[in-house]
Design a protein around this motif. Structure first.
Motif, PDB file in Angstrom:
ATOM      1  N   PRO A  41      38.489  65.028 -32.045  1.00 64.13           N
ATOM      2  CA  PRO A  41      37.211  65.255 -31.366  1.00 64.13           C
ATOM      3  C   PRO A  41      36.557  63.943 -30.967  1.00 64.13           C
ATOM      4  N   LEU A  42      35.692  64.029 -29.999  1.00 65.21           N
ATOM      5  CA  LEU A  42      34.902  62.870 -29.606  1.00 65.21           C
ATOM      6  C   LEU A  42      34.017  62.470 -30.771  1.00 65.21           C
ATOM      7  N   VAL A  47      41.472  57.611 -33.628  1.00 64.10           N
ATOM      8  CA  VAL A  47      42.797  57.263 -34.117  1.00 64.10           C
ATOM      9  C   VAL A  47      43.506  56.522 -32.986  1.00 64.10           C
ATOM     10  N   ALA A  48      44.123  55.409 -33.288  1.00 71.77           N
ATOM     11  CA  ALA A  48      44.827  54.633 -32.260  1.00 71.77           C
ATOM     12  C   ALA A  48      45.839  55.502 -31.534  1.00 71.77           C
ATOM     13  N   GLY A  49      45.792  55.482 -30.212  1.00 71.66           N
ATOM     14  CA  GLY A  49      46.729  56.242 -29.402  1.00 71.66           C
ATOM     15  C   GLY A  49      46.397  57.719 -29.253  1.00 71.66           C
ATOM     16  N   ALA A  50      45.304  58.156 -29.882  1.00 70.79           N
ATOM     17  CA  ALA A  50      44.948  59.571 -29.830  1.00 70.79           C
ATOM     18  C   ALA A  50      44.238  59.914 -28.524  1.00 70.79           C
ATOM     19  N   VAL A  68      38.831  66.132 -21.657  1.00 67.26           N
ATOM     20  CA  VAL A  68      39.901  65.355 -22.283  1.00 67.26           C
ATOM     21  C   VAL A  68      39.754  63.898 -21.841  1.00 67.26           C
ATOM     22  N   TYR A  69      39.633  63.008 -22.810  1.00 66.92           N
ATOM     23  CA  TYR A  69      39.486  61.579 -22.554  1.00 66.92           C
ATOM     24  C   TYR A  69      40.727  60.846 -23.049  1.00 66.92           C
ATOM     25  N   LEU A  70      41.079  59.782 -22.371  1.00 69.05           N
ATOM     26  CA  LEU A  70      42.269  58.989 -22.693  1.00 69.05           C
ATOM     27  C   LEU A  70      43.537  59.817 -22.535  1.00 69.05           C
ATOM     28  N   ALA A  71      43.505  60.722 -21.550  1.00 65.08           N
ATOM     29  CA  ALA A  71      44.677  61.544 -21.255  1.00 65.08           C
ATOM     30  C   ALA A  71      45.796  60.655 -20.727  1.00 65.08           C
TER      31      ALA A  71
END
Length: 147
Positions: A41-42, A47-50, A68-71
């Motif tokens: 969740p935001l 978590v790195a790479g999540a 969705v962020y950092l997709a």
């Protein structure tokens, strides 16, 4: 053949809506399975790479909003939405890549994709989408009955 929001120009931000009221946990699990990545969740702890995912609810025919962020930029957004729709067994609507604000890509529970039009109203809680109808490739708001 039609053009969809495949390679996201915003660099990893997807905004979807699902046709059922879904829990955050269920959405995260489906997204994690589709992307083969950790989804969290935001919040202040990441978590790195999540992939980050915010799930909230509004009215309308697509009451669960999924941000969705950092997709992953290496995966077409419509392909990811299709895989999540299959896992959740619901329809998911996402913006297409035209300038028509009423046109969307619809990912169906059977994995198929299509173009549709929907009425959208911005509320204090977020955008509500109603009255989804097929896109016939004609004028803006295909198949909109005359008032």
């Amino acid at each position: 053949m039609f053009v969809m929001a495949d390679m996201d120009p915003t660099g990893g931000l997807w905004n979807w809506a699902a046709s059922a009221s879904l829990s955050e946990e269920r959405v995260h699990a489906a997204l994690a399975g589709a992307l083969e990545r950790t989804v969290v969740p935001l919040g202040p702890e990441t978590v790195a790479g999540a992939v980050l995912c915010d799930v909230y609810h509004v009215g309308g025919d697509f009451p669960t909003l999924i941000d969705v962020y950092l997709a992953p930029e290496s995966l077409a957004e419509a392909t990811a939405a299709s895989a999540v729709a299959v896992r959740l067994e619901v329809e998911i609507i996402l913006p297409d890549d035209t300038l028509d604000p009423t046109r969307f890509v619809l990912a169906r529970p059977d994995g198929s994709l299509g173009l549709v039009h929907a009425d959208e109203v911005e509320t204090d809680d977020g955008p509500e989408r109603r009255r989804v109808r097929p896109c016939t490739g004609g004028l803006t708001g295909c198949e909109r009955p005359a008032a």
